[in-house]
Each structure stands twice: as C-alpha cells, then as structure tokens.
Design a protein around this motif. Structure first.
Motif, PDB file in Angstrom:
ATOM      1  N   MET A   1       0.834  -1.185   0.000  1.00 48.83           N
ATOM      2  CA  MET A   1       0.000   0.000   0.000  1.00 48.83           C
ATOM      3  C   MET A   1       0.878   1.249   0.000  1.00 48.83           C
ATOM      4  N   THR A   2       0.357   2.319  -0.545  1.00 49.93           N
ATOM      5  CA  THR A   2       1.111   3.557  -0.696  1.00 49.93           C
ATOM      6  C   THR A   2       0.650   4.591   0.328  1.00 49.93           C
ATOM      7  N   ASP A   3       1.592   5.260   0.948  1.00 52.65           N
ATOM      8  CA  ASP A   3       1.270   6.344   1.866  1.00 52.65           C
ATOM      9  C   ASP A   3       0.867   7.562   1.049  1.00 52.65           C
ATOM     10  N   MET A   4      -0.368   8.006   1.210  1.00 49.92           N
ATOM     11  CA  MET A   4      -0.879   9.125   0.431  1.00 49.92           C
ATOM     12  C   MET A   4      -0.730  10.470   1.146  1.00 49.92           C
ATOM     13  N   THR A   5      -0.026  10.502   2.266  1.00 49.59           N
ATOM     14  CA  THR A   5       0.168  11.755   2.992  1.00 49.59           C
ATOM     15  C   THR A   5       0.848  12.787   2.090  1.00 49.59           C
ATOM     16  N   GLY A   6       0.237  13.958   1.978  1.00 49.04           N
ATOM     17  CA  GLY A   6       0.794  15.034   1.164  1.00 49.04           C
ATOM     18  C   GLY A   6       0.522  14.912  -0.315  1.00 49.04           C
ATOM     19  N   LYS A   7      -0.295  13.935  -0.709  1.00 52.27           N
ATOM     20  CA  LYS A   7      -0.565  13.714  -2.132  1.00 52.27           C
ATOM     21  C   LYS A   7      -2.064  13.742  -2.392  1.00 52.27           C
ATOM     22  N   PHE A   8      -2.452  14.229  -3.572  1.00 47.37           N
ATOM     23  CA  PHE A   8      -3.835  14.073  -4.007  1.00 47.37           C
ATOM     24  C   PHE A   8      -4.129  12.585  -4.176  1.00 47.37           C
ATOM     25  N   PHE A   9      -5.275  12.148  -3.633  1.00 45.32           N
ATOM     26  CA  PHE A   9      -5.606  10.731  -3.780  1.00 45.32           C
ATOM     27  C   PHE A   9      -7.101  10.480  -3.967  1.00 45.32           C
ATOM     28  N   TRP A  10      -7.934  11.497  -3.793  1.00 42.22           N
ATOM     29  CA  TRP A  10      -9.392  11.329  -3.934  1.00 42.22           C
ATOM     30  C   TRP A  10      -9.940  12.576  -4.622  1.00 42.22           C
ATOM     31  N   TYR A  11     -10.875  12.368  -5.539  1.00 42.79           N
ATOM     32  CA  TYR A  11     -11.357  13.457  -6.381  1.00 42.79           C
ATOM     33  C   TYR A  11     -12.880  13.440  -6.346  1.00 42.79           C
ATOM     34  N   GLU A  12     -13.482  14.613  -6.156  1.00 43.78           N
ATOM     35  CA  GLU A  12     -14.909  14.669  -5.867  1.00 43.78           C
ATOM     36  C   GLU A  12     -15.607  15.729  -6.714  1.00 43.78           C
ATOM     37  N   LEU A  13     -16.667  15.324  -7.340  1.00 45.14           N
ATOM     38  CA  LEU A  13     -17.501  16.242  -8.111  1.00 45.14           C
ATOM     39  C   LEU A  13     -18.721  16.624  -7.296  1.00 45.14           C
ATOM     40  N   MET A  14     -18.868  17.918  -7.027  1.00 41.68           N
ATOM     41  CA  MET A  14     -20.107  18.452  -6.472  1.00 41.68           C
ATOM     42  C   MET A  14     -20.870  19.069  -7.631  1.00 41.68           C
ATOM     43  N   THR A  15     -22.096  18.636  -7.836  1.00 40.89           N
ATOM     44  CA  THR A  15     -22.807  19.004  -9.044  1.00 40.89           C
ATOM     45  C   THR A  15     -24.278  19.261  -8.785  1.00 40.89           C
ATOM     46  N   SER A  16     -24.921  19.901  -9.736  1.00 38.10           N
ATOM     47  CA  SER A  16     -26.353  20.202  -9.635  1.00 38.10           C
ATOM     48  C   SER A  16     -27.223  19.013 -10.028  1.00 38.10           C
ATOM     49  N   ASP A  17     -26.643  18.007 -10.691  1.00 39.69           N
ATOM     50  CA  ASP A  17     -27.422  16.856 -11.158  1.00 39.69           C
ATOM     51  C   ASP A  17     -26.542  15.606 -11.105  1.00 39.69           C
ATOM     52  N   PRO A  18     -26.439  14.968  -9.933  1.00 39.82           N
ATOM     53  CA  PRO A  18     -25.552  13.814  -9.803  1.00 39.82           C
ATOM     54  C   PRO A  18     -25.857  12.677 -10.777  1.00 39.82           C
ATOM     55  N   GLN A  19     -27.112  12.365 -10.980  1.00 43.67           N
ATOM     56  CA  GLN A  19     -27.437  11.240 -11.862  1.00 43.67           C
ATOM     57  C   GLN A  19     -27.016  11.518 -13.299  1.00 43.67           C
ATOM     58  N   ALA A  20     -27.244  12.740 -13.767  1.00 46.88           N
ATOM     59  CA  ALA A  20     -26.826  13.085 -15.124  1.00 46.88           C
ATOM     60  C   ALA A  20     -25.305  13.051 -15.234  1.00 46.88           C
ATOM     61  N   ALA A  21     -24.611  13.504 -14.187  1.00 42.37           N
ATOM     62  CA  ALA A  21     -23.143  13.484 -14.200  1.00 42.37           C
ATOM     63  C   ALA A  21     -22.614  12.061 -14.222  1.00 42.37           C
ATOM     64  N   LEU A  22     -23.235  11.159 -13.456  1.00 47.47           N
ATOM     65  CA  LEU A  22     -22.793   9.768 -13.448  1.00 47.47           C
ATOM     66  C   LEU A  22     -22.936   9.141 -14.828  1.00 47.47           C
ATOM     67  N   THR A  23     -24.026   9.451 -15.512  1.00 46.91           N
ATOM     68  CA  THR A  23     -24.221   8.925 -16.866  1.00 46.91           C
ATOM     69  C   THR A  23     -23.180   9.484 -17.820  1.00 46.91           C
ATOM     70  N   PHE A  24     -22.939  10.795 -17.745  1.00 46.20           N
ATOM     71  CA  PHE A  24     -21.990  11.449 -18.647  1.00 46.20           C
ATOM     72  C   PHE A  24     -20.581  10.895 -18.457  1.00 46.20           C
ATOM     73  N   TYR A  25     -20.094  10.902 -17.225  1.00 51.54           N
ATOM     74  CA  TYR A  25     -18.720  10.473 -16.992  1.00 51.54           C
ATOM     75  C   TYR A  25     -18.560   8.956 -17.138  1.00 51.54           C
ATOM     76  N   GLY A  26     -19.624   8.216 -16.853  1.00 51.12           N
ATOM     77  CA  GLY A  26     -19.548   6.783 -17.074  1.00 51.12           C
ATOM     78  C   GLY A  26     -19.286   6.461 -18.530  1.00 51.12           C
ATOM     79  N   ASP A  27     -19.891   7.237 -19.412  1.00 45.28           N
ATOM     80  CA  ASP A  27     -19.671   7.047 -20.845  1.00 45.28           C
ATOM     81  C   ASP A  27     -18.337   7.616 -21.286  1.00 45.28           C
ATOM     82  N   VAL A  28     -18.007   8.828 -20.829  1.00 42.47           N
ATOM     83  CA  VAL A  28     -16.794   9.514 -21.307  1.00 42.47           C
ATOM     84  C   VAL A  28     -15.527   8.869 -20.763  1.00 42.47           C
ATOM     85  N   VAL A  29     -15.491   8.610 -19.455  1.00 45.47           N
ATOM     86  CA  VAL A  29     -14.274   8.125 -18.807  1.00 45.47           C
ATOM     87  C   VAL A  29     -14.307   6.615 -18.582  1.00 45.47           C
ATOM     88  N   GLY A  30     -15.506   6.059 -18.451  1.00 47.78           N
ATOM     89  CA  GLY A  30     -15.634   4.628 -18.216  1.00 47.78           C
ATOM     90  C   GLY A  30     -15.764   4.236 -16.759  1.00 47.78           C
TER      91      GLY A  30
END
Length: 266
Positions: A1-30
């Motif tokens: 396991m990697t020590d993530m101290t001091g490093k970006f390790f989690w990324y979060e989208l705050m959005t006006s439409d979570p379900q639409a965002a999940l569909t969009f990014y699921g298709d675009v990014v997989g």
C-alpha cells in the motif's frame, strides 16, 4: 500500500445533477459507480471506480453551498496524517482554513483549505487503517495529471513545495503566459516522477483552481463521447511533452475537467 500523505488521492464532483453526471462520466471516462451512505447534505454519495479501483465520488452541491453561489466543480483531497495539525501548519504557511476540521462518519476527518493564490483543496485522513494502493501510471479512469491555475505563482509554488514537500522539476517558458513549473508529489526530481504542473492563471479562467486530467484511451474517441453527451470542448486535442494528448472540457452541468490519452494508430 502507498502512503498518500501530502498527495492528491481522492477526487470529488459536487454538481447540480448527480445522476446526469454519473451517466456522462460513465460514458466519457468509463467509471463505474455505487452509492455510499448519506452525503453531508443528506443525499446519496456515489463512489467512482476506475480500472485500478476506487478513486473519487459524486454528490449534490450542499444546500448551504448552493445558496452561497457554488457552481458544479471538481475538488481534490490531499492525504493527511493529522488533519488538525496540518490545517494549522498550512495556515501558518500562507493558506486559509475555509472549513474547520470535522469528522465524516465511517469516512474520516477532513478540512477545506485554500492555497495562498486562492485555489481550494481538501485535507483528509481516512478512518480505515489501511492505506490506498496507488494506481499504476496512466491507469484508465484515474487522474494522470494535476494542474494548478495559480492566483499567486511564486507564493503557491513555495506553499506546495515547502509545506507539502513536493519537489520541483523543470520549468517551461510559455511566453506571455509565464512559466509552467513541473512538480512531483512523491518528491522525485526526474521527469517520470512529475505528477503535475503549476502555471499562472490565464485570463480565461474565472478563478484560481486545480484541474484534474482523467486518463482515457484514444483522445479523439473521447472527444466524440464528450460532445455526444452534451459536454463542451474548451481546448484541444493538443500533444504535450512525452507524447500524450490532452483536452480541457466542461460537463453538461458546467464543471470543468480534463482528459489525457493517446492518438491510436489508424
């Protein structure tokens, strides 16, 4: 396991439409997704997974933040061994505490920070004793590059390389746009260790911010998926040093994101 101290390790989208965002990014990014408990605003939090495991989440913009004018955006969490102590230390280094440390049940302790130039990020110490495994470089669906559009280039560079211990790599002259400084969150100084860059905020950016580049396969196919899903290409495709290709884009709800991939041979 990697020590993530001091490093970006989690990324979060705050959005006006979570379900639409999940569909969009699921298709675009997989990404695949699954619900996790209740978000801070009382809604469902969706955990995102790329090819190497969990990497982030999607949630609705909290009501109090929406009332204060927050629009959809991607935020990044930096690992912390002691959120309270690190928050104090980063304030002393020129940062600003935007939200005091507090606990998220079954998740960990977090705080919201702002760097000297005004870009926002979060600190997080997870409640699990197990560290996350770092994905292999350029793993599909994970962040392949971190880019800061800085509101105060010199102060921000000193902040991240000093208080967070990041290493500097080469600096590239971008002419009127200033210098593009490569940085390594792992402390290495060779090009292979570089995980991002810091540059002065261009006039097109409304505010200082971190931009995260999600890894895809063929960049041209990804462009087609972005536009087909209602997103907007803001820049690119453009080749960057090392042979990768990038785009910057906005999703249908207006959150800015970026992709990094390749040009598949015909």
């Amino acid at each position: 396991m990697t020590d993530m101290t001091g490093k970006f390790f989690w990324y979060e989208l705050m959005t006006s439409d979570p379900q639409a965002a999940l569909t969009f990014y699921g298709d675009v990014v997989g990404w695949t997704s699954k619900p996790f408990g209740d978000a801070l605003n009382g809604g469902t939090y969706h955990v995102l997974s790329g090819s190497a495991g969990e990497m982030g989440g999607v949630m609705a913009i909290p009501a109090e933040a929406r009332d204060c004018g927050m629009t959809p955006w991607w935020g990044g969490y930096i690992g912390s061994a002691d959120v309270d102590r690190d928050a104090e230390r980063l304030v002393a280094a020129g940062g600003t505490l935007m939200r005091a440390p507090e606990d998220i049940p079954d998740v960990g302790r977090f705080a919201v920070m702002r760097d000297p130039g005004g870009a926002v990020f979060m600190l997080l110490k997870g409640s699990s004793p197990d560290a996350m495994a770092a994905p292999t470089p350029m793993a599909t669906g994970h962040v392949g590059w971190h880019e800061l559009y800085s509101g105060d280039f010199d102060a921000d560079l000193a902040f991240y390389t000093g208080a967070l211990g990041w290493a500097k790599g080469d600096a590239m002259d971008m002419g009127d746009m200033g210098s593009y400084q490569l940085v390594s969150q792992s402390g290495g100084s060779d090009f292979a260790s570089m995980s991002g860059g810091i540059m002065p905020r261009p006039k097109e950016m409304p505010m200082p911010a971190w931009l995260f580049y999600f890894t895809v396969g063929d960049i041209d196919a990804a462009v087609d998926r972005v536009t087909a899903g209602g997103g907007t290409i803001l820049n690119g495709p453009m080749e960057v040093p090392g042979g990768a290709w990038i785009i910057q884009a906005s999703d249908p709800q207006g959150a800015m994101f970026a992709l990094v991939g390749s040009k598949d041979a015909a």
